[in-house]
Design a protein around this motif. Structure first.
Motif, PDB file in Angstrom:
ATOM      1  N   LYS A 112       0.565  -1.345   0.117  1.00  0.00           N
ATOM      2  CA  LYS A 112      -0.138   0.168  -0.162  1.00  0.00           C
ATOM      3  C   LYS A 112       0.758   1.211   0.110  1.00  0.00           C
ATOM      4  O   LYS A 112       0.734   2.198  -0.535  1.00  0.00           O
ATOM      5  CB  LYS A 112      -1.074  -0.060   1.265  1.00  0.00           C
ATOM      6  CG  LYS A 112      -1.892  -1.094   1.200  1.00  0.00           C
ATOM      7  CD  LYS A 112      -3.158  -1.044   2.429  1.00  0.00           C
ATOM      8  CE  LYS A 112      -4.034  -2.109   2.199  1.00  0.00           C
ATOM      9  NZ  LYS A 112      -5.025  -1.891   3.495  1.00  0.00           N
ATOM     10  N   ALA A 113       2.125   1.166   0.578  1.00  0.00           N
ATOM     11  CA  ALA A 113       3.078   2.214   0.681  1.00  0.00           C
ATOM     12  C   ALA A 113       3.564   2.584  -0.755  1.00  0.00           C
ATOM     13  O   ALA A 113       3.743   3.558  -1.269  1.00  0.00           O
ATOM     14  CB  ALA A 113       4.174   2.202   1.788  1.00  0.00           C
ATOM     15  N   ALA A 114       3.773   1.338  -1.420  1.00  0.00           N
ATOM     16  CA  ALA A 114       4.267   1.802  -3.009  1.00  0.00           C
ATOM     17  C   ALA A 114       3.193   2.257  -3.686  1.00  0.00           C
ATOM     18  O   ALA A 114       3.579   2.990  -4.619  1.00  0.00           O
ATOM     19  CB  ALA A 114       4.668   0.068  -3.348  1.00  0.00           C
ATOM     20  N   GLU A 115       1.853   1.944  -3.412  1.00  0.00           N
ATOM     21  CA  GLU A 115       0.976   2.364  -4.359  1.00  0.00           C
ATOM     22  C   GLU A 115       0.770   3.996  -3.998  1.00  0.00           C
ATOM     23  O   GLU A 115       0.473   4.739  -4.859  1.00  0.00           O
ATOM     24  CB  GLU A 115      -0.521   1.928  -3.903  1.00  0.00           C
ATOM     25  CG  GLU A 115      -0.557   0.261  -4.451  1.00  0.00           C
ATOM     26  CD  GLU A 115      -0.931   0.133  -5.606  1.00  0.00           C
ATOM     27  OE1 GLU A 115      -0.870   0.804  -6.465  1.00  0.00           O
ATOM     28  OE2 GLU A 115      -1.163  -1.092  -6.147  1.00  0.00           O
ATOM     29  N   VAL A 116       1.037   4.371  -2.771  1.00  0.00           N
ATOM     30  CA  VAL A 116       0.982   5.956  -2.494  1.00  0.00           C
ATOM     31  C   VAL A 116       2.197   6.352  -3.216  1.00  0.00           C
ATOM     32  O   VAL A 116       1.965   7.430  -3.914  1.00  0.00           O
ATOM     33  CB  VAL A 116       1.342   6.033  -0.996  1.00  0.00           C
ATOM     34  CG1 VAL A 116       1.644   7.359  -0.689  1.00  0.00           C
ATOM     35  CG2 VAL A 116       0.214   5.622  -0.203  1.00  0.00           C
ATOM     36  N   ILE A 117       3.361   5.806  -3.404  1.00  0.00           N
ATOM     37  CA  ILE A 117       4.467   6.336  -4.309  1.00  0.00           C
ATOM     38  C   ILE A 117       4.140   6.471  -5.630  1.00  0.00           C
ATOM     39  O   ILE A 117       4.313   7.276  -6.464  1.00  0.00           O
ATOM     40  CB  ILE A 117       5.632   5.653  -3.881  1.00  0.00           C
ATOM     41  CG1 ILE A 117       6.085   5.654  -2.693  1.00  0.00           C
ATOM     42  CG2 ILE A 117       6.806   5.970  -4.888  1.00  0.00           C
ATOM     43  CD1 ILE A 117       7.280   4.611  -2.153  1.00  0.00           C
ATOM     44  N   ALA A 118       3.400   5.354  -6.098  1.00  0.00           N
ATOM     45  CA  ALA A 118       2.929   5.331  -7.465  1.00  0.00           C
ATOM     46  C   ALA A 118       2.178   6.626  -8.164  1.00  0.00           C
ATOM     47  O   ALA A 118       2.151   6.860  -9.242  1.00  0.00           O
ATOM     48  CB  ALA A 118       2.487   4.096  -7.972  1.00  0.00           C
ATOM     49  N   ARG A 119       1.295   6.967  -7.094  1.00  0.00           N
ATOM     50  CA  ARG A 119       0.345   7.827  -7.375  1.00  0.00           C
ATOM     51  C   ARG A 119       1.072   9.507  -7.319  1.00  0.00           C
ATOM     52  O   ARG A 119       0.497  10.616  -7.697  1.00  0.00           O
ATOM     53  CB  ARG A 119      -1.004   7.907  -6.268  1.00  0.00           C
ATOM     54  CG  ARG A 119      -1.953   6.688  -6.822  1.00  0.00           C
ATOM     55  CD  ARG A 119      -3.067   7.011  -6.026  1.00  0.00           C
ATOM     56  NE  ARG A 119      -2.854   6.575  -4.519  1.00  0.00           N
ATOM     57  CZ  ARG A 119      -2.981   5.443  -3.918  1.00  0.00           C
ATOM     58  NH1 ARG A 119      -3.465   4.110  -5.250  1.00  0.00           N
ATOM     59  NH2 ARG A 119      -2.778   4.820  -2.985  1.00  0.00           N
ATOM     60  N   GLY A 120       2.034   9.529  -6.377  1.00  0.00           N
ATOM     61  CA  GLY A 120       3.024  10.792  -6.348  1.00  0.00           C
ATOM     62  C   GLY A 120       2.478  12.091  -5.892  1.00  0.00           C
ATOM     63  O   GLY A 120       2.449  13.035  -6.803  1.00  0.00           O
ATOM     64  N   ARG A 121       1.950  11.895  -4.740  1.00  0.00           N
ATOM     65  CA  ARG A 121       1.351  13.169  -4.197  1.00  0.00           C
ATOM     66  C   ARG A 121       2.405  13.649  -3.208  1.00  0.00           C
ATOM     67  O   ARG A 121       2.714  12.839  -2.308  1.00  0.00           O
ATOM     68  CB  ARG A 121       0.037  12.975  -3.480  1.00  0.00           C
ATOM     69  CG  ARG A 121      -1.095  12.465  -4.386  1.00  0.00           C
ATOM     70  CD  ARG A 121      -1.351  13.611  -5.644  1.00  0.00           C
ATOM     71  NE  ARG A 121      -2.374  13.180  -6.604  1.00  0.00           N
ATOM     72  CZ  ARG A 121      -2.194  12.559  -7.880  1.00  0.00           C
ATOM     73  NH1 ARG A 121      -1.029  12.569  -8.183  1.00  0.00           N
ATOM     74  NH2 ARG A 121      -3.457  12.385  -8.446  1.00  0.00           N
ATOM     75  N   THR A 122       2.645  15.216  -3.212  1.00  0.00           N
ATOM     76  CA  THR A 122       3.600  15.590  -2.446  1.00  0.00           C
ATOM     77  C   THR A 122       3.323  16.180  -1.226  1.00  0.00           C
ATOM     78  O   THR A 122       2.354  17.105  -1.198  1.00  0.00           O
ATOM     79  CB  THR A 122       4.799  16.286  -3.107  1.00  0.00           C
ATOM     80  OG1 THR A 122       5.216  15.573  -4.454  1.00  0.00           O
ATOM     81  CG2 THR A 122       6.061  16.998  -2.410  1.00  0.00           C
ATOM     82  N   PHE A 123       3.965  16.029   0.046  1.00  0.00           N
ATOM     83  CA  PHE A 123       3.722  16.952   1.381  1.00  0.00           C
ATOM     84  C   PHE A 123       5.224  17.598   1.772  1.00  0.00           C
ATOM     85  O   PHE A 123       6.247  16.815   1.567  1.00  0.00           O
ATOM     86  CB  PHE A 123       3.430  15.803   2.445  1.00  0.00           C
ATOM     87  CG  PHE A 123       3.088  16.889   3.761  1.00  0.00           C
ATOM     88  CD1 PHE A 123       1.883  17.065   3.742  1.00  0.00           C
ATOM     89  CD2 PHE A 123       4.208  16.620   4.729  1.00  0.00           C
ATOM     90  CE1 PHE A 123       1.746  17.786   5.122  1.00  0.00           C
ATOM     91  CE2 PHE A 123       3.896  17.399   5.885  1.00  0.00           C
ATOM     92  CZ  PHE A 123       2.587  17.780   6.043  1.00  0.00           C
TER      93      PHE A 123
END
Length: 312
Positions: A112-123
């Motif tokens: 799921k963390a890898a999916e977060v990276i794949a979507r590429g949203r920055t904080f």
């Protein structure tokens, strides 16, 4: 098809070596999102920092998998490479406590963390600077229990997980002592103040969780407000004072003279003797004086879309 390049740095022994079981699935998730992934398994402490500092290629993201110490190394290495831009960091938590990931709502499930990276949203997150040359993402600390993380054997962490830290921490109680600290800081209104007292423990943080425990850094923690949360704990002289400290740590609204808390962006701590410090759970060296300064919104990290910034 346009490929976007990622450097993937991972600690193969972090978090009971679970990354080994998920590695191919993580790469597949990133590849399906049209990322070209270059993998680098770390071989020991300092390796992640070195490979990121010495990187020659340009990457869209640098992704790391491991504990908070691995993330600290990647951030430090990027800050030390002035020839390359500071690019967003993807974080796959694979450690034992993963405090920083918890504060950023990054899933502890690696896929799921890898999916977060794949979507590429920055904080855009604040970053701590330690003695003007090193960096920390969420905590710098001295005193009781600060040696627990780096002194706990990796084999014990792999076998027992978070309980290993508790066992190691119990051994430190017998060595509990106070340090005379002279603290200079600036409050939220830029007013200078001084604290001079004896403390058994101190931490300067930018996190909602420390050691796997939520809310011990105080209420209303904002990771991008340009301020640290500082907590200094005095040396208990009797069981009553110890229970007062424990109650105060678990209840941020509670008032006790045993705990000193404040917010600041610039803190200098001086001790009469050399005192050991940690940065993000790793040994940072022994010093008589430490300066902790904050770089506002310096760290760009990939998070779930609902928590991402709408702009810089």
């Amino acid at each position: 098809m346009i490929w976007k390049k990622i450097l993937f740095v991972f600690n193969p022994v972090a978090g009971r070596s679970q990354i080994r079981n998920s590695l191919l699935d993580i790469i597949e998730i990133l590849s399906k999102a049209e990322y070209k992934v270059t993998c680098y398994p770390t071989a020991g402490r300092g390796d992640a920092r070195r490979v990121v500092r010495e990187r020659k290629d340009d990457y869209l993201y640098i992704v790391c998998a491991g504990g908070d110490g691995t993330l600290d190394e990647v951030v430090s290495g990027m800050m030390e490479n002035r020839d390359k831009p500071f690019v967003p960091i993807g974080y796959i938590p694979a450690g034992t406590t993963n405090d920083f990931a918890s504060s950023l709502h990054i899933p502890t499930d690696m896929l799921k963390a890898a999916e977060v990276i794949a979507r590429g949203r920055t904080f855009w997150c604040d970053l701590g600077c330690f003695n003007e040359k090193d960096y920390f993402t969420y905590v710098a600390a001295f005193g009781l229990f600060t040696g627990t993380s780096y002194q706990t054997p990796q084999e014990l962490k792999n076998q027992l997980g978070h309980f290993a830290y508790i066992l190691q921490g119990m051994t430190e109680l017998g060595r509990m002592r106070a340090y005379h600290m002279h603290v200079q800081a600036e409050d939220e209104n830029h007013e200078q103040f001084i604290i001079d007292d004896e403390f058994a423990f101190g931490m300067v943080t930018n996190s909602q969780s420390i050691g796997g425990f939520q809310n011990i850094t105080g209420k209303d923690v904002d990771l991008q407000d340009g301020l640290f949360e500082a907590t200094l704990i005095k040396m208990p002289k009797n069981p009553f004072e110890m229970s007062e400290i424990l109650f105060g740590i678990g209840n941020p609204d509670a008032k006790t003279d045993m705990i000193v808390s404040f917010k600041s962006a610039d803190i200098v701590m001086q001790c009469d003797e050399m005192i050991s410090w940690t940065r993000d759970g790793e040994f940072a060296g022994a010093y008589k004086e430490v300066r902790l300064s904050l770089k506002p919104r310096q760290l760009r990290i990939l998070v779930p879309e609902i928590f991402a910034d709408k702009g810089k």
